[in-house]
Design a protein around this motif. Structure first.
Motif, PDB file in Angstrom:
ATOM      1  N   ILE A 241     -30.857 -33.742 -24.315  1.00 16.47           N
ATOM      2  CA  ILE A 241     -30.336 -33.845 -25.678  1.00 16.47           C
ATOM      3  C   ILE A 241     -28.978 -33.159 -25.724  1.00 16.47           C
ATOM      4  CG2 ILE A 241     -30.722 -33.299 -28.108  1.00 16.47           C
ATOM      5  CD1 ILE A 241     -33.763 -33.169 -27.399  1.00 16.47           C
ATOM      6  N   PRO A 242     -27.901 -33.945 -25.758  1.00 14.80           N
ATOM      7  CA  PRO A 242     -26.560 -33.350 -25.821  1.00 14.80           C
ATOM      8  C   PRO A 242     -26.098 -33.137 -27.265  1.00 14.80           C
ATOM      9  CG  PRO A 242     -26.394 -35.695 -25.409  1.00 14.80           C
ATOM     10  CD  PRO A 242     -27.861 -35.377 -25.506  1.00 14.80           C
ATOM     11  N   PHE A 243     -25.265 -32.131 -27.445  1.00 18.89           N
ATOM     12  CA  PHE A 243     -24.622 -31.911 -28.744  1.00 18.89           C
ATOM     13  C   PHE A 243     -23.333 -31.135 -28.516  1.00 18.89           C
ATOM     14  CE2 PHE A 243     -27.719 -28.557 -28.090  1.00 18.89           C
ATOM     15  CZ  PHE A 243     -27.011 -27.394 -28.370  1.00 18.89           C
ATOM     16  N   GLN A 244     -22.432 -31.209 -29.485  1.00 13.88           N
ATOM     17  CA  GLN A 244     -21.147 -30.533 -29.373  1.00 13.88           C
ATOM     18  C   GLN A 244     -21.313 -29.034 -29.611  1.00 13.88           C
ATOM     19  OE1 GLN A 244     -21.612 -33.235 -31.319  1.00 13.88           O
ATOM     20  NE2 GLN A 244     -20.522 -34.749 -30.109  1.00 13.88           N
ATOM     21  N   ARG A 245     -20.596 -28.248 -28.830  1.00  8.89           N
ATOM     22  CA  ARG A 245     -20.664 -26.788 -28.916  1.00  8.89           C
ATOM     23  C   ARG A 245     -20.397 -26.284 -30.330  1.00  8.89           C
ATOM     24  NH1 ARG A 245     -15.876 -23.139 -26.816  1.00  8.89           N
ATOM     25  NH2 ARG A 245     -15.119 -23.913 -28.780  1.00  8.89           N
ATOM     26  N   ASP A 246     -19.414 -26.855 -30.994  1.00 11.22           N
ATOM     27  CA  ASP A 246     -19.017 -26.362 -32.308  1.00 11.22           C
ATOM     28  C   ASP A 246     -19.846 -26.921 -33.453  1.00 11.22           C
ATOM     29  OD1 ASP A 246     -17.088 -24.827 -31.076  1.00 11.22           O
ATOM     30  OD2 ASP A 246     -15.538 -26.370 -31.288  1.00 11.22           O
ATOM     31  N   ASN A 247     -20.836 -27.744 -33.162  1.00  4.81           N
ATOM     32  CA  ASN A 247     -21.708 -28.288 -34.204  1.00  4.81           C
ATOM     33  C   ASN A 247     -22.895 -27.339 -34.366  1.00  4.81           C
ATOM     34  OD1 ASN A 247     -23.258 -29.791 -35.934  1.00  4.81           O
ATOM     35  ND2 ASN A 247     -22.969 -31.722 -34.834  1.00  4.81           N
ATOM     36  N   LEU A 248     -22.661 -26.251 -35.085  1.00  2.00           N
ATOM     37  CA  LEU A 248     -23.670 -25.192 -35.198  1.00  2.00           C
ATOM     38  C   LEU A 248     -24.974 -25.656 -35.839  1.00  2.00           C
ATOM     39  CD1 LEU A 248     -21.348 -22.173 -36.058  1.00  2.00           C
ATOM     40  CD2 LEU A 248     -22.135 -22.998 -33.816  1.00  2.00           C
ATOM     41  N   PRO A 249     -24.948 -26.485 -36.900  1.00  2.21           N
ATOM     42  CA  PRO A 249     -26.232 -26.968 -37.429  1.00  2.21           C
ATOM     43  C   PRO A 249     -27.018 -27.785 -36.398  1.00  2.21           C
ATOM     44  CG  PRO A 249     -24.496 -27.292 -39.055  1.00  2.21           C
ATOM     45  CD  PRO A 249     -23.821 -26.883 -37.768  1.00  2.21           C
ATOM     46  N   ALA A 250     -26.318 -28.616 -35.616  1.00  6.98           N
ATOM     47  CA  ALA A 250     -27.013 -29.406 -34.591  1.00  6.98           C
ATOM     48  C   ALA A 250     -27.597 -28.496 -33.521  1.00  6.98           C
ATOM     49  CB  ALA A 250     -26.064 -30.419 -33.962  1.00  6.98           C
ATOM     50  N   ALA A 251     -26.864 -27.466 -33.136  1.00  2.00           N
ATOM     51  CA  ALA A 251     -27.355 -26.541 -32.121  1.00  2.00           C
ATOM     52  C   ALA A 251     -28.660 -25.888 -32.572  1.00  2.00           C
ATOM     53  CB  ALA A 251     -26.304 -25.481 -31.815  1.00  2.00           C
ATOM     54  N   ALA A 252     -28.690 -25.381 -33.788  1.00  2.00           N
ATOM     55  CA  ALA A 252     -29.908 -24.746 -34.301  1.00  2.00           C
ATOM     56  C   ALA A 252     -31.045 -25.757 -34.407  1.00  2.00           C
ATOM     57  CB  ALA A 252     -29.623 -24.106 -35.660  1.00  2.00           C
ATOM     58  N   PHE A 253     -30.723 -26.949 -34.887  1.00  2.00           N
ATOM     59  CA  PHE A 253     -31.732 -28.001 -35.041  1.00  2.00           C
ATOM     60  C   PHE A 253     -32.353 -28.361 -33.696  1.00  2.00           C
ATOM     61  CE2 PHE A 253     -32.698 -32.558 -34.849  1.00  2.00           C
ATOM     62  CZ  PHE A 253     -33.665 -32.656 -35.853  1.00  2.00           C
ATOM     63  N   TRP A 254     -31.515 -28.678 -32.700  1.00  2.00           N
ATOM     64  CA  TRP A 254     -32.043 -29.138 -31.419  1.00  2.00           C
ATOM     65  C   TRP A 254     -32.761 -28.030 -30.660  1.00  2.00           C
ATOM     66  CZ3 TRP A 254     -33.342 -33.753 -31.231  1.00  2.00           C
ATOM     67  CH2 TRP A 254     -32.577 -34.756 -31.821  1.00  2.00           C
ATOM     68  N   ARG A 255     -32.334 -26.800 -30.808  1.00  2.00           N
ATOM     69  CA  ARG A 255     -33.060 -25.703 -30.166  1.00  2.00           C
ATOM     70  C   ARG A 255     -34.454 -25.557 -30.777  1.00  2.00           C
ATOM     71  NH1 ARG A 255     -27.561 -22.432 -30.620  1.00  2.00           N
ATOM     72  NH2 ARG A 255     -26.624 -23.094 -28.639  1.00  2.00           N
ATOM     73  N   ALA A 256     -34.546 -25.716 -32.089  1.00  2.00           N
ATOM     74  CA  ALA A 256     -35.855 -25.642 -32.753  1.00  2.00           C
ATOM     75  C   ALA A 256     -36.744 -26.814 -32.333  1.00  2.00           C
ATOM     76  CB  ALA A 256     -35.678 -25.616 -34.269  1.00  2.00           C
ATOM     77  N   VAL A 257     -36.176 -28.020 -32.260  1.00  2.00           N
ATOM     78  CA  VAL A 257     -36.951 -29.184 -31.827  1.00  2.00           C
ATOM     79  C   VAL A 257     -37.430 -28.986 -30.393  1.00  2.00           C
ATOM     80  CG1 VAL A 257     -36.806 -31.653 -31.252  1.00  2.00           C
ATOM     81  CG2 VAL A 257     -35.859 -30.822 -33.419  1.00  2.00           C
ATOM     82  N   ALA A 258     -36.554 -28.495 -29.507  1.00  2.00           N
ATOM     83  CA  ALA A 258     -36.926 -28.284 -28.111  1.00  2.00           C
ATOM     84  C   ALA A 258     -38.068 -27.279 -27.993  1.00  2.00           C
ATOM     85  CB  ALA A 258     -35.718 -27.821 -27.303  1.00  2.00           C
ATOM     86  N   THR A 259     -37.971 -26.193 -28.728  1.00  2.00           N
ATOM     87  CA  THR A 259     -39.032 -25.182 -28.677  1.00  2.00           C
ATOM     88  C   THR A 259     -40.339 -25.751 -29.210  1.00  2.00           C
ATOM     89  OG1 THR A 259     -37.420 -23.400 -28.838  1.00  2.00           O
ATOM     90  CG2 THR A 259     -39.691 -22.878 -29.468  1.00  2.00           C
ATOM     91  N   ASP A 260     -40.255 -26.528 -30.275  1.00  2.00           N
ATOM     92  CA  ASP A 260     -41.444 -27.163 -30.847  1.00  2.00           C
ATOM     93  C   ASP A 260     -42.060 -28.155 -29.861  1.00  2.00           C
ATOM     94  OD1 ASP A 260     -43.291 -27.702 -32.948  1.00  2.00           O
ATOM     95  OD2 ASP A 260     -42.125 -29.474 -33.506  1.00  2.00           O
ATOM     96  N   ALA A 261     -41.217 -28.930 -29.171  1.00  2.00           N
ATOM     97  CA  ALA A 261     -41.710 -29.975 -28.268  1.00  2.00           C
ATOM     98  C   ALA A 261     -42.165 -29.431 -26.916  1.00  2.00           C
ATOM     99  CB  ALA A 261     -40.624 -31.031 -28.054  1.00  2.00           C
TER     100      ALA A 261
END
Length: 166
Positions: free
Chosen positions: A117-137
């Protein structure tokens, strides 16, 4: 919310939402629309294909009650070692409701195996979102790395989350 594969006659719906997706990213990637008023869409143009699929999430429109698209996900690498979440978008009015996480998990769960799951470094909401999804999954069975954007030494590296189990 209902999550369904994109039908052949629904790719225009995804194309409309795609413009919102790229508009949102504009502030992060310094993106401008082109002369025809549309944002870049070459990734979207690669769908559908045998190794790719798309999903639309639907829920009743608050004013009409009819199904309205509220999110999309584009997945590539269905025939590869790992699936890649190539694009993911939730309409602003449906954000911060849990819908995005539910859609992301449903898509990941439909395609067992390793994920990227890639995301842009400066997209802070996406970073938090995808880290939470990864931990959940995947619990703690994932890593995140920063990687240069191919052909773009002038931009910050993208971040990639990779699962370590299916």
């Amino acid at each position: 919310m209902s999550l369904r594969p994109v039908r052949d006659d629904q790719w225009d719906v995804v194309a409309w939402l795609w413009q919102d997706f790229r508009h949102d990213l504009g502030a992060v990637v310094n993106g401008f629309p082109y002369a025809d008023g549309r944002y870049r869409h070459e990734w979207l143009d690669e769908y559908p294909a045998p190794d790719r699929c798309g999903y639309l999430a639907w829920q009743p429109h608050p004013n009409t009650g009819e199904d309205a698209p509220v999110a999309f996900a584009l997945v590539r690498g269905l025939d590869a070692d790992a699936r890649v979440m190539q694009a993911f978008f939730v309409v602003p009015a449906a954000r911060r409701t849990g819908l995005g996480r539910a859609v992301a998990r449903a898509v990941v769960d439909r395609h067992p195996g390793p994920w990227e799951i890639p995301f842009q470094r400066d997209n802070l909401p996406a970073a938090a979102f995808w880290r939470a999804v990864a931990t959940d999954a995947w619990g703690g069975a994932w890593t995140e790395s920063a990687e240069p954007v191919p052909g773009r030494p002038d931009v910050p590296p993208d971040h990639w989350i990779r699962s370590h189990r299916s």
